[in-house]
Design a protein around this motif. Structure first.
Motif, PDB file in Angstrom:
ATOM      1  N   ALA A 118       0.584  -1.493  -0.264  1.00 50.47           N
ATOM      2  CA  ALA A 118      -0.132   0.386   0.051  1.00 50.47           C
ATOM      3  C   ALA A 118       1.200   1.226   0.159  1.00 50.47           C
ATOM      4  N   ASP A 119       2.255   1.283   0.738  1.00 47.94           N
ATOM      5  CA  ASP A 119       2.650   1.868   0.426  1.00 47.94           C
ATOM      6  C   ASP A 119       3.804   2.876  -0.541  1.00 47.94           C
ATOM      7  N   LEU A 120       3.598   1.854  -1.264  1.00 44.58           N
ATOM      8  CA  LEU A 120       5.240   1.406  -2.595  1.00 44.58           C
ATOM      9  C   LEU A 120       5.070   3.032  -3.097  1.00 44.58           C
ATOM     10  N   GLY A 121       3.605   3.277  -3.372  1.00 40.89           N
ATOM     11  CA  GLY A 121       4.117   5.213  -3.635  1.00 40.89           C
ATOM     12  C   GLY A 121       4.737   5.946  -2.719  1.00 40.89           C
ATOM     13  N   HIS A 122       4.673   5.769  -1.774  1.00 44.75           N
ATOM     14  CA  HIS A 122       5.426   7.201  -1.031  1.00 44.75           C
ATOM     15  C   HIS A 122       7.007   6.329  -0.939  1.00 44.75           C
ATOM     16  N   PHE A 123       7.831   5.474  -0.957  1.00 47.89           N
ATOM     17  CA  PHE A 123       9.038   5.174  -0.589  1.00 47.89           C
ATOM     18  C   PHE A 123       9.652   4.454  -1.579  1.00 47.89           C
ATOM     19  N   GLY A 124       8.928   4.287  -2.676  1.00 46.05           N
ATOM     20  CA  GLY A 124       9.540   3.705  -3.966  1.00 46.05           C
ATOM     21  C   GLY A 124       9.454   1.450  -3.573  1.00 46.05           C
ATOM     22  N   ARG A 125       9.789   1.253  -4.298  1.00 49.16           N
ATOM     23  CA  ARG A 125       9.787  -0.430  -4.228  1.00 49.16           C
ATOM     24  C   ARG A 125      11.452  -1.424  -3.111  1.00 49.16           C
ATOM     25  N   LYS A 126      12.252  -0.307  -4.137  1.00 50.48           N
ATOM     26  CA  LYS A 126      13.943  -0.984  -3.404  1.00 50.48           C
ATOM     27  C   LYS A 126      13.926  -0.340  -2.030  1.00 50.48           C
ATOM     28  N   PRO A 127      13.829   0.671  -2.254  1.00 52.87           N
ATOM     29  CA  PRO A 127      13.586   0.846  -0.318  1.00 52.87           C
ATOM     30  C   PRO A 127      13.146   0.051   0.702  1.00 52.87           C
ATOM     31  N   ILE A 128      11.981   0.084   0.551  1.00 58.95           N
ATOM     32  CA  ILE A 128      10.790  -1.115   1.250  1.00 58.95           C
ATOM     33  C   ILE A 128      11.727  -2.634   1.321  1.00 58.95           C
ATOM     34  N   GLN A 129      12.022  -3.214  -0.151  1.00 56.36           N
ATOM     35  CA  GLN A 129      12.571  -3.884   0.037  1.00 56.36           C
ATOM     36  C   GLN A 129      13.671  -4.866   0.878  1.00 56.36           C
ATOM     37  N   PHE A 130      14.869  -3.324   0.007  1.00 51.20           N
ATOM     38  CA  PHE A 130      16.226  -3.601   1.573  1.00 51.20           C
ATOM     39  C   PHE A 130      15.493  -2.990   2.519  1.00 51.20           C
ATOM     40  N   ALA A 131      14.928  -2.435   3.122  1.00 50.00           N
ATOM     41  CA  ALA A 131      14.387  -2.053   4.575  1.00 50.00           C
ATOM     42  C   ALA A 131      14.238  -3.601   5.331  1.00 50.00           C
ATOM     43  N   TRP A 132      13.169  -4.457   4.537  1.00 49.03           N
ATOM     44  CA  TRP A 132      12.452  -5.338   5.164  1.00 49.03           C
ATOM     45  C   TRP A 132      13.846  -7.142   5.258  1.00 49.03           C
ATOM     46  N   LEU A 133      14.208  -6.713   3.567  1.00 46.18           N
ATOM     47  CA  LEU A 133      15.699  -7.729   3.418  1.00 46.18           C
ATOM     48  C   LEU A 133      16.519  -7.713   4.580  1.00 46.18           C
ATOM     49  N   PHE A 134      17.314  -6.601   5.044  1.00 42.88           N
ATOM     50  CA  PHE A 134      18.546  -6.787   5.574  1.00 42.88           C
ATOM     51  C   PHE A 134      18.219  -6.301   7.248  1.00 42.88           C
ATOM     52  N   PHE A 135      17.033  -5.457   7.798  1.00 43.96           N
ATOM     53  CA  PHE A 135      16.617  -4.363   8.976  1.00 43.96           C
ATOM     54  C   PHE A 135      15.409  -5.508   9.621  1.00 43.96           C
ATOM     55  N   VAL A 136      14.154  -5.149   8.909  1.00 46.54           N
ATOM     56  CA  VAL A 136      12.920  -5.327   9.970  1.00 46.54           C
ATOM     57  C   VAL A 136      12.897  -6.612  10.014  1.00 46.54           C
ATOM     58  N   GLY A 137      12.967  -7.768   8.673  1.00 45.82           N
ATOM     59  CA  GLY A 137      12.711  -9.775   8.724  1.00 45.82           C
ATOM     60  C   GLY A 137      13.886 -10.171   9.724  1.00 45.82           C
ATOM     61  N   PRO A 138      15.288  -9.800   9.868  1.00 46.55           N
ATOM     62  CA  PRO A 138      16.043 -10.090  10.633  1.00 46.55           C
ATOM     63  C   PRO A 138      15.909  -9.883  11.697  1.00 46.55           C
ATOM     64  N   CYS A 139      15.428  -8.674  12.561  1.00 44.91           N
ATOM     65  CA  CYS A 139      15.158  -8.375  13.450  1.00 44.91           C
ATOM     66  C   CYS A 139      13.730  -9.276  14.304  1.00 44.91           C
ATOM     67  N   LEU A 140      13.398  -9.431  13.533  1.00 43.54           N
ATOM     68  CA  LEU A 140      11.678 -10.191  14.097  1.00 43.54           C
ATOM     69  C   LEU A 140      11.525 -11.546  14.785  1.00 43.54           C
ATOM     70  N   MET A 141      12.608 -12.023  13.020  1.00 42.60           N
ATOM     71  CA  MET A 141      13.309 -12.811  13.480  1.00 42.60           C
ATOM     72  C   MET A 141      13.606 -13.303  14.617  1.00 42.60           C
ATOM     73  N   MET A 142      14.363 -12.557  15.269  1.00 46.44           N
ATOM     74  CA  MET A 142      15.572 -12.994  16.328  1.00 46.44           C
ATOM     75  C   MET A 142      14.564 -13.146  17.349  1.00 46.44           C
ATOM     76  N   ASN A 143      14.169 -11.846  17.906  1.00 47.90           N
ATOM     77  CA  ASN A 143      12.906 -11.723  18.114  1.00 47.90           C
ATOM     78  C   ASN A 143      12.224 -12.780  18.637  1.00 47.90           C
ATOM     79  N   TYR A 144      11.256 -13.340  17.450  1.00 50.19           N
ATOM     80  CA  TYR A 144      10.581 -14.582  18.040  1.00 50.19           C
ATOM     81  C   TYR A 144      11.403 -15.696  18.607  1.00 50.19           C
ATOM     82  N   LEU A 145      12.639 -15.539  18.236  1.00 51.08           N
ATOM     83  CA  LEU A 145      14.198 -16.967  18.150  1.00 51.08           C
ATOM     84  C   LEU A 145      14.063 -16.819  19.953  1.00 51.08           C
TER      85      LEU A 145
END
Length: 671
Positions: free
Chosen positions: A282-309
Motif C-alpha cells: 500500500a505504501d509503495l508510492g510513498h517510498f518506492g520498491r527498492k527502499p521497502i525491499q531493502f529495509a525488510w530483507l536486511f533489517f526489519v525481517g532479521p530483527c523480527l525473526m531474532m525476537n521470535y527466536l
C-alpha cells in the motif's frame, strides 16, 4: 479508462452520472461513475524511484522512512503474536518443546512466505504507475477486464475491510504496549485502560498538524525499536541455539498434522505475526520498491525473526512464562521497553490512520464516498492530507473498541479477519493482473499466485473460528461501510438516470441560440460543470431561463478521473469549440490528485484560450434531494443516501474554486 465527474450538487455533494450500471464512480465530487479505483495507505508522491524523484531524497533516508511508516504495524506484532499463538498448545495444561518450536516455525514461515516472497518479491512489482495497494490492483484488473462489476464489488469490500483494520489496529497495538506496565508493578493494572484511552485520544488530536514532521520522527524511533527487539533476544538465543531448528519447515508441518482442529485455531494466532504486511504494498508510492525491499530483507525481517527466536528460547527454558515479550528484558530495562513499545505502537497506529486518509481521498475521487473535507498539511507532498470527518469517526470507534474489549488478548480475536480478507482479495486480483496485464497466461499466473491464495484461505478460515469471540467486529464495520458506499454509488446512478430524462443535447442548444435573438450576451467567461460533455448543464439552462443572458465565452467543463495516480499537465485539459460562444472542455486528474480547476484552466493559455479568473463565473447546480415513493432503492436506503449527500463537502471547496466567483443554481429532485 476515464470517467466523467459531475459537479452538480445534491444538497451539498455533486451528483455524478455512472458510465455503466453498477460501476465505480470516478469522482471528486460525488456519487456515480464507473471507473477504476486505487488506494495507497499513506502514499505520498507516488512513483518509482527514478521516474518520480525518489532517488533525489536518497536511498537510505527512504529506507529509514519506510521502517517508520511501512513496518510500524508488523513491527509491533511480537508484543502479542507469539503469546497468543501458544494459547492452543497451553489449553491442555502442558507445553512441550515440540509445540513451542512448531509454533515458532509456523510464524517464521508465515513471515517468509507471505511477507518476503508474496509481498516483497512479487506484489511490489505490480504497481500502477508507481502506486500500490489493493485498490491499485483493482484498478488494473478492472481496466484489463473492461470494467468488471464483480471486480468493482471486490474493491468495495477490500476498502471496507481496510477501514475495519484501521479501527482494530490502534486499539490492540496501544493496549498491548501499555499492558507492560502491569509487569513493572501490579499497581499499574487498573491504569492500563485509562492510559490507553488518553494515548489514543492524543494520537487522533494531533492528526490535524499533519504527518510530515511526525513521520520524520517515526523512522529513528522504529529503527531503535527493531534494534531493541533483536538485542533483547540475543542472550536467550545464545543460551539455546537449538531454536534455529524452527527454520526447518518440517516442524511447522508436523505441528499442523498432529494438532487437528487446534492447529487451525493456532493458525489464526500465528497470522497476527504478519498483520501489517499489506502496508508494504500500500505504501509503495510513498517510498518506492527498492527502499521497502531493502529495509525488510536486511533489517526489519532479521530483527523480527531474532525476537521470535528469543521468545522461543525463553519459553523453552521457562514454560510458565506468561508474557514472553516483556520478560525477555531484565527488570531494569522493563520500563524503558514499555515506553519504547508505546512509541512504536503509536507509530503503527499512525501508519494505519494515514492509510485511511489516503484511501478515503481516492474513494471520494472515484465516487465510492461523498465529498469530504480534505486538508493538505504539506506543501511538498500531496499525499500528506487530513480528513477531519474520517479522523473523528476513526478516533471515536477506536476508543469505544478499547473500552469494550479492555485487553489486547480479548481484541486479538477481532484482529486478523479484516487483514486476511484484504490479503486474499489482493492475491486474487494479483492473479488477474499477472494473467491479463502482464500477459503471463492463466496457467503460469495460477502457479505463482495459487499457493498464496490457498495459504491465505487457510488463515482466513482459522480467523473465522474467532468470529463469536470478537471477530464479528471488523466484519460488522466492513459490512456497514460497504453498504454505505454501495448506497452512495447506486443513489447517484438513480439520481443521474432521473435527471437525464429532461436533458438537452449541447449541440442542439448551441444551434438554437445561434438562431435566437432573445438572449443578451454579457462580457466575461462562464464555466458550467457537468458529468456529460454532450448534454447542456442544468445550471446553464436555468441561467438562460431566469436571467435571459449568455456570456461572451461559455465553457462546458467535465472532470474525469483516470486510472493512473497522476496525470501530466501537458495533457490535463483539452478544449474544442462547439459554437461561436461555446467551448467544450475535458479536464483529467489522476486518482491520487485533488482537483484544482482554476489552476488547470490556466493551462489553456498555451492552447490560445485566454482565461482571466477575475472575469470568470463558475456555475454549479445544487440539488436538493427528496425520497421518492418508488425508486431503485428501499426507503431506508434512500434516507442513507440523502444523509450522506447533506453531509458532503461543498463543491466549491472540493474543486478549489474561488468562493467569490461561484454561482449556484438550486433544483429539487427525488431519488
Amino acid at each position: 479508462m476515464t470517467q466523467p465527474v459531475s459537479p452538480s450538487t445534491p444538497a451539498g455533494p455533486a451528483a455524478n452520472a455512472p458510465a455503466s450500471e453498477g460501476a465505480a464512480a470516478a469522482t471528486g465530487p460525488a456519487p456515480g461513475e464507473g471507473g477504476p479505483v486505487a488506494a495507497s495507505a499513506g502514499s505520498v508522491d507516488a512513483t518509482e524511484e527514478s521516474a518520480q524523484g525518489h532517488s533525489k531524497a536518497g536511498f537510505f533516508p527512504l529506507a529509514l522512512g519506510s521502517v517508520g511508516v511501512v513496518y510500524g504495524d508488523i513491527g509491533t506484532s511480537p508484543l502479542y503474536a507469539f503469546r497468543e499463538a501458544l494459547g492452543p498448545s497451553r489449553a491442555d495444561g502442558t507445553l512441550t518443546s515440540e509445540e513451542v518450536i512448531g509454533t515458532t516455525s509456523l510464524i517464521l514461515w508465515a513471515l517468509m512466505l507471505i511477507v518476503t516472497i508474496n509481498y516483497v518479491s512479487i506484489l511490489l512489482r505490480m504497481d500502477n504507475k508507481g502506486e500500490g495497494g489493493i485498490l491499485s490492483l483493482m484498478a488494473q484488473a478492472r481496466h484489463a477486464l473492461g470494467g468488471s462489476r464483480l471486480v468493482f464489488m471486490l474493491g468495495l469490500l477490500g476498502a471496507a475491510l481496510f477501514y475495519g483494520d484501521s479501527v482494530v489496529t490502534p486499539a490492540i497495538s496501544v493496549l498491548s504496549s501499555v499492558e507492560g506496565l502491569k509487569l513493572v508493578t501490579p499497581a499499574f493494572e487498573e491504569y492500563v485502560l485509562p492510559i490507553t484511552v488518553v494515548i489514543i485520544i492524543g494520537l487522533f488530536l494531533v492528526q490535524s498538524r499533519g504527518t510530515a514532521r511526525v513521520a520524520t520522527f517515526f523512522g529513528p524511533i522504529m529503527a531503535c525499536w527493531f534494534l531493541s527487539l533483536a538485542i533483547a533476544a540475543v542472550p536467550h538465543v545464545i543460551g539455546n541455539p537449538a531454536v534455529f531448528w524452527a527454520f526447518n519447515p518440517w516442524h511447522a508441518v508436523n505441528y499442523l498434522l498432529n494438532h487437528g482442529s487446534g492447529a487451525l485455531v493456532a493458525l489464526g494466532a500465528v497470522f497476527l505475526a504478519v498483520t501489517g504486511a499489506e502496508a508494504l504494498f500500500a505504501d509503495l508510492g510513498h517510498f518506492g520498491r527498492k527502499p521497502i525491499q531493502f529495509a525488510w530483507l536486511f533489517f526489519v525481517g532479521p530483527c523480527l525473526m531474532m525476537n521470535y527466536l528469543g521468545q522461543t528460547a525463553l519459553v523453552l527454558a521457562h514454560p510458565e512464562t506468561t508474557d514472553p515479550f516483556y520478560q525477555l528484558v531484565p527488570s531494569w530495562a522493563l520500563l524503558p521497553m514499555v515506553i519504547l513499545a508505546t512509541l512504536a505502537t503509536v507509530t503503527a497506529s499512525q501508519a494505519v490512520i494515514t492509510g485511511a486518509f489516503s484511501l478515503s481521498r481516492q474513494a471520494i475521487q472515484l465516487g465510492m464516498l461523498p465529498r469530504l473535507e480534505i486538508r493538505h498539511t504539506s506543501e511538498s507532498h500531496s499525499g500528506q492530507i487530513y480528513l477531519p470527518q474520517i479522523n473523528m469517526l476513526l478516533g471515536l470507534a477506536v476508543v469505544i473498541l478499547a473500552i469494550v474489549f479492555r485487553t489486547s488478548s480479548a481484541l486479538a480475536a477481532a484482529y486478523g479477519i479484516a487483514v486476511t480478507g484484504t490479503m486474499l482479495l489482493t492475491a486474487s486480483m494479483a492473479y488477474i493482473v499477472l494473467w491479463k496485464v502482464m500477459k503471463l497466461g492463466p496457467a503460469l499466473s495460477a502457479l505463482i499466485m495459487m499457493p498464496f491464495i490457498i495459504l491465505e484461505t487457510l488463515f482466513l478460515a482459522s480467523n473465522l473460528l474467532k468470529l463469536h469471540e470478537g471477530g464479528y467486529v471488523p466484519l460488522l464495520l466492513a459490512g456497514g461501510l460497504m453498504l454505505m458506499m454501495w448506497t452512495w454509488v447506486r443513489g447517484v446512478a438513480i439520481l443521474t438516470k432521473k435527471t437525464r430524462k429532461t436533458d438537452v443535447p449541447l449541440s442542439e442548444l448551441v444551434g438554437m441560440l445561434e438562431k435566437s435573438s432573445s438572449y443578451h450576451h454579457v462580457k466575461g467567461t462562464a464555466v458550467f460543470l457537468t458529468s456529460d460533455p454532450e448534454i447542456a448543464p442544468a445550471a446553464l439552462l436555468h441561467n438562460m431561463k431566469h436571467n435571459k443572458v449568455v456570456h461572451e465565452k461559455n465553457v462546458v467543463l467535465t472532470i474525469e478521473t483516470v486510472d493512473t495516480p497522476r496525470f501530466p499537465d501537458s495533457e490535463r485539459v483539452r478544449i474544442e469549440p462547439v459554437g461561436p460562444h461555446f467551448h467544450r472542455a475535458v479536464m483529467k486528474f489522476g486518482y491520487m490528485e485533488t482537483p484544482n480547476i482554476p489552476k488547470a484552466l490556466a493551462l489553456l493559455r498555451k492552447e490560445g484560450f485566454k482565461f482571466d479568473i477575475m472575469s470568470t463565473s463558475f456555475f454549479l447546480s445544487r440539488r436538493s434531494i427528496r425520497p421518492a415513493a418508488h425508486s431503485g432503492m428501499p426507503l431506508w436506503q434512500d434516507r442513507i443516501f440523502i444523509t450522506l449527500a447533506k453531509n458532503a463537502n461543498d463543491a466549491t471547496d472540493f474543486f478549489q474554486i474561488p468562493t467569490g466567483r461561484v454561482v449556484e443554481v438550486g433544483t429539487q429532485v427525488t431519488v
